[in-house]
Design a protein around this motif. Structure first.
Motif: not given
Length: 616
Positions: A385-386, A389-390, A403, A407-408, A410-411, A480
């Motif tokens: 995932y990270y 998104v990155n 981060e 991101r893990n 909160n998303e 996203q």
RNA sequence: CGCGGGGUAGAGCAGUGGCAGCUCGUCGGGCUCAUAACCCGGAGGUCCCAGGUUCGAGUCCUGGCCCCGCUACCA
């Protein structure tokens, strides 16, 4: 009509482990696109392998006092482990050290020679009497004869930027120690200037769908500088012998030979798939399957995607197409079959680089996050995932541990994981583990309200909107968009508030939960190519028998060079996977399995722990 | 030197000549099904600088500044 999609991923070199930059740069984006096309029911062939040859491997072997073959295999086995643990679902991950690859690469060489695109030329190269071999230019340092810089490489000065002639280097010294002497040597060159018009046309035809960064590094560069001949052989003993009499002790240059792996791996895959064991490799009875590689390589309708890092752009957009066009139909002589030209790349969605906590990743300083090491502490989907998104799609990105945690939590955990968990847990508690059936035992379609239908329309449109981004290889945007849709379901739940509805009107709550379940069941498919492990688990919570994806496994193949281990992918309990890329058809009354959280929340304390590991 | 990419809210990014947007963070409020998760609202911008074209420029043109990369085995 299913499409044929070749997913070709840069071949990792056998002198270092794979780190997060390599993963986000090529292996992961390739896997995401491959899984997406499998879900759509397309015929996917995803290949790569270990780039095993070249001087750096032999020097590493000398240094460690090991056999060359042992050194490459050590890294190769590590790659196989990593890809299995991270779910990088290669149909075949092999190596360049196979009988098959030797034959294919040599055939490519001979086809280019036959078509008049090769010539020979003599030059002076630095030789190490100590190691009894010619050294690669970058292993010889000295003083630049132009600017006087003392740390210049023999082929290039990092200080003044000039390209140097190796024999003119002042005070040359070997990076590996020992004396040096100049010796004359002769090599084959690929006459790229002859192929320049073809390469330009090839790039212009694809300009519309290629990234600006990729076109700029290829078409822009060729228009500015032109294509010049390049040597395609080296004085090496570890590699693929030049298939010309009197050229003993010379091998094909790694840059020339390794890219041919995309083709040879497809051919090896077809041979292996003629049966499930290595015997099939030689079994003439399996001829039909053995020809299957042609579906991706001599099929004008097939689309080839190459996933690489920006350092490799020129090789894949200019040199590899030049090799393919130059070899032309003459390559097929190896199969003693009709002569048809080979397919060319469709897109080369190269990524930029990922930095780490603001600094360039560097293996030698251990300023790196190694894939296998990270997997001992984090789940594969959290890393995937990270890294998605990155992903450095348009410019360099940065891995930042704070981060990663944010991101893990909160998303991934909060928006998507919690959505699935809150709905499945609520359903499990109040409907006893069944999808609500509205009192008809599932015999009639549920009487959905306008708000329910409206939510489902929004979510199901994701098969187009997420799909569009995936087709264009905009993976950050695709993920996203899926996350935005998950957020829509959370909003819907808050508006309907089934935890209130159930106290006064259980039928209304049933409609809300049914709608949310159906939305999640669809979203699961949209997330699946990014998060295959947790999506598969969620698929299981929904009580489906047949899995979303196949399984990965390793196999040992024997040939005249010995044996090599490969990573493969197969469907389980079915020959053809269902087409999952479509809205959920969740049935009321369906039995669900016991749900549980899909993702783990991470503690803030890991940020300092992980940062402390760097640079040691 | 040459070539390529980039510079937009605290961070990361999208933006097709027409009211400057998204995710996270931050501040305030709501909710209690859910891993203290979820929802709503607010604050936060000289769109790197200067000039030009235009009724209108983040977007097109010219000049400059800064960051990153490529230049051939460093992903």
């Amino acid at each position: 009509m299913p499409e044929n999609i070749l997913i070709a991923i840069a071949w990792p070199y056998a002198n270092a482990e794979i780190h997060v930059g390599n993963i986000t740069g090529s292996h992961l984006p390739g896997d995401i696109v491959a899984r997406y096309h499998r879900l759509k029911g397309n015929n996917v062939l995803m290949v790569s392998g270990t780039d095993s040859h070249g001087t750096p491997v032999t020097l590493a072997a000398d240094k460690e006092g090991k056999a060359v073959e042992g050194v490459y295999k050590e890294y190769h086995y590590g790659f196989l482990d990593l890809f299995q643990e991270l779910g990088i679902s290669y149909d075949l991950f092999t190596t360049t050290h196979t009988e098959n690859h030797f034959k294919v690469a040599q055939s490519m060489f001979l086809a280019l020679k036959k078509n008049g695109f090769l010539f020979t030329q003599k030059s002076m190269q630095w030789y190490s009497p100590n190691a009894k071999k010619f050294l690669p230019d970058r292993y010889v340092e000295g003083t630049c004869y132009i600017c006087g810089y003392e740390g210049a490489r023999s082929d290039q000065c990092d200080n003044c930027g000039n390209v140097l002639e190796p024999e003119k280097l002042l005070e040359p010294r070997s990076k590996t120690g020992g004396a040096l002497e100049l010796r004359e040597t002769e090599h084959f060159y690929l006459d790229l200037s002859k192929l320049e018009p073809d390469v330009k046309n090839f790039l212009k035809e694809r300009a519309a769908h290629m990234r600006d960064t990729v076109l700029g590094e290829s078409l822009g560069k060729i228009e500015a500088e032109g294509l010049k001949p390049r040597p395609i052989t080296r004085d090496l003993d570890w590699g693929i012998p030049v298939p010309v009499a009197g050229w003993d002790g010379k091998c094909l240059y790694v840059w020339f030979e390794a890219v041919i792996g995309y083709l040879s791996a497809a051919i090896e895959w077809a041979a292996l798939s003629g049966g499930s064991s290595s015997e099939a490799y030689r079994d003439p009875q399996s001829k039909r399957q053995k020809e299957a590689w042609r579906e991706w390589w001599v099929n004008p309708a097939a689309r080839q995607f190459y996933f690489i890092g920006k350092d490799n752009i020129f090789f894949h957009t200019s040199l590899w197409p030049a090799q393919l066009m130059g070899a032309g139909s003459a390559f097929m002589a190896i199969f003693a079959s009709e002569e048809v030209p080979l397919s060319l790349p469709y897109d080369v969605p190269a990524n930029q680089f990922m930095n780490l906590e603001g600094q360039k990743i560097s293996g030698s300083r251990n300023w790196a996050i190694w894939g296998r090491d990270a997997l001992t502490r984090y789940d594969p989907d959290a890393l995937r995932y990270y890294l998605t998104v990155n992903m450095p799609e348009n410019r360099d990105s940065d891995w930042d541990w704070a981060e990663f945690v944010a991101r893990n939590n909160n998303e991934l955990v909060a928006t998507w994981g919690n959505l699935a968990n809150r709905v499945l847990a609520f359903c499990d508690k109040n409907w006893d583990g069944y999808v609500p059936d509205f009192g008809t035992g599932g015999a009639e379609p549920p009487p959905l309200r306008p708000s329910d239908l409206s939510l489902l329309a929004v979510i199901e449109a994701g098969f187009q909107s997420v799909g569009r981004e995936l087709d264009a290889v905009h993976l950050r945007a695709a993920l996203q968009e899926a996350m935005r849709l998950a957020s829509e379901v959370n909003k819907y739940l808050d508006t309907c508030a089934p935890w209130f509805e159930i106290k006064t009107d259980k039928d209304a709550a049933a409609l809300t939960i049914y709608t949310a379940l159906k939305a999640i069941d669809s979203l699961k498919v949209m997330f699946a190519s990014f998060l295959p492990f947790t999506s598969e688990r969620l698929h299981g919570f929904f009580g489906y028998e047949s899995p979303l994806f196949g399984e990965q496994y390793t196999e040992t193949v024997k040939d005249s060079l010995g044996e090599h281990k490969v990573l493969r992918y197969r469907e389980v309990g079915r020959t053809v996977s269902p087409t999952y890329w479509k809205p959920s058809e969740l049935q009321p009354g369906k039995k669900l399995n016991q749900p549980g959280p899909l993702f783990k929340k991470l503690e803030d304390t890991i940020v300092e722990e992980e940062r402390a590991r760097l640079g040691k």
